[in-house]
Enzyme design. Structure first.
Site, PDB file in Angstrom:
ATOM      1  N   CYS A 242       1.288   4.772  10.800  1.00  0.00           N
ATOM      2  CA  CYS A 242       0.832   5.296  11.954  1.00  0.00           C
ATOM      3  C   CYS A 242       1.180   6.842  11.888  1.00  0.00           C
ATOM      4  O   CYS A 242       0.636   7.836  12.190  1.00  0.00           O
ATOM      5  CB  CYS A 242       1.548   5.016  13.333  1.00  0.00           C
ATOM      6  SG  CYS A 242       1.357   3.271  13.631  1.00  0.00           S
ATOM      7  N   ASP A 243       2.450   7.167  11.407  1.00  0.00           N
ATOM      8  CA  ASP A 243       3.124   8.258  11.567  1.00  0.00           C
ATOM      9  C   ASP A 243       3.413   9.260  10.135  1.00  0.00           C
ATOM     10  O   ASP A 243       3.761  10.315  10.301  1.00  0.00           O
ATOM     11  CB  ASP A 243       4.498   8.337  12.243  1.00  0.00           C
ATOM     12  CG  ASP A 243       4.123   7.759  13.759  1.00  0.00           C
ATOM     13  OD1 ASP A 243       3.195   8.045  14.418  1.00  0.00           O
ATOM     14  OD2 ASP A 243       5.118   7.171  14.055  1.00  0.00           O
TER      15      ASP A 243
ATOM     16  N   CYS B 121       6.677   3.220  12.405  1.00  0.00           N
ATOM     17  CA  CYS B 121       5.428   2.955  11.722  1.00  0.00           C
ATOM     18  C   CYS B 121       4.925   3.937  10.780  1.00  0.00           C
ATOM     19  O   CYS B 121       4.639   5.118  11.016  1.00  0.00           O
ATOM     20  CB  CYS B 121       4.476   2.679  12.745  1.00  0.00           C
ATOM     21  SG  CYS B 121       2.845   2.145  11.905  1.00  0.00           S
TER      22      CYS B 121
END
Length: 309
Positions: free
Chosen positions: A134-135, A131
């Site tokens: 997200c990251d 992701c």
């Protein structure tokens, strides 16, 4: 007989359970694994509004479980068969039990496809990610390797250039499946490089991912790629998702394995809703999953009160 059964205890299912329980519905959530879904295996969740301090995925998932369990029962069981047509829906579990409900919310989610190479599991959340949203910020000024050749992979690669020192796209073919406009954007981005006809054979490192071994599928030649200054690297894998919907095949309308719904989360079957990564949608994030769960629970309550389908 339950008013509502929710299949799956990821963010979408737990959100649905919270809203359904607070609406005084007799509600049961059935989950075969750990409540929280994919988010429970995520190291940090920094893009969920209002999340707790030091928000690990496991901690956030546990708080969601605690909250939902105040209002509805959560059962650990493996569903083996579903009967979704008619007024009474029947859910069969592996131990031979049958649970009945007037409505069902499907929140079984989707799992990312793995490369299934050495080091992938070992470095999950320690360099390996699925992701970019997200990251991505965790890899600021580091070298990132993106695996995949579709629109999602290339769009995520473009997003990662906002943070990375460089982004190398690794693709097993000599051309991309992605749309030309996305390919052009990647080719014109000075931070993006390409490794065609290549696959990852191994991800290596100590505490963090530090290098990858790639193989040319045409020549068989192997080589190691790593950061110029021996810094940790990011390996982002975007080779598709596997919706957990096999058990609903031939009962619900689907598209490429994902369940079709309208904006109220309704499927083609009366009394059946689908939420989160299980359904056809463009954005798959925890915040959109919880939103889906809320909508389905509210509309399910109206349906059970007599509102026309």
């Amino acid at each position: 007989m339950y008013d509502l059964i929710i299949l799956g205890a990821g963010p979408a299912g737990l959100s649905a359970g919270l809203y359904a329980g607070r609406a005084k519905l007799n509600c049961l959530i059935i989950e075969k694994a750990v409540p929280g879904g994919q988010i429970s295996s995520t190291a940090y969740v920094e893009n969920y509004p209002g999340s707790m301090e030091d928000p690990t995925g496991m901690a956030l998932a546990e708080r969601m479980r605690e909250q939902a369990s105040e209002y509805c029962k959560i059962l650990s069981a493996n569903v083996t068969k579903v009967e979704l047509e008619g007024k009474v829906k029947k859910i069969h579990t592996k131990d031979g039990s049958i649970y009945e409900a007037k409505a069902v919310i499907i929140a079984t989610g989707a799992s990312h496809r793995n490369l299934d190479v050495k080091g992938e599991k070992e470095f999950a959340s320690r360099g390996v990610s699925y992701c970019a949203t997200c990251d991505g910020p965790f890899f600021t000024d580091l070298d990132i390797f993106v695996v995949g050749g579709g629109d999602s992979a290339l769009e995520e690669a473009l997003h990662l250039t906002k943070f990375a020192k460089s982004v190398t796209i690794i693709h097993r073919r000599d051309s991309f499946r992605a749309s030309k406009i996305v390919v052009d954007k990647c080719e014109n981005n000075e931070k993006i490089k390409f490794q065609y006809d290549s696959v990852i054979k191994e991800i290596k490192g100590d505490n963090q991912a530090e290098s990858i071994i790639i193989e040319n599928v045409k020549t068989g030649e192997e080589k190691e790629l790593k950061s110029d200054n021996n810094q940790p690297i990011g390996v982002f894998i975007f080779i598709g998702y596997l919706p957990q919907t096999e058990i609903f095949q031939d009962q619900i309308e689907m598209e490429n394995g994902y369940i079709k719904t309208n904006e109220d989360m309704k499927t083609n079957l009366e009394g059946i809703f689908a939420v989160g990564d299980t359904r056809v949608k463009k954005v798959r994030q925890m915040v959109t999953a919880t939103s889906d769960g809320c909508i389905a629970a509210v509309i399910a309550n109206r349906y059970l009160e007599g509102e026309a389908w």
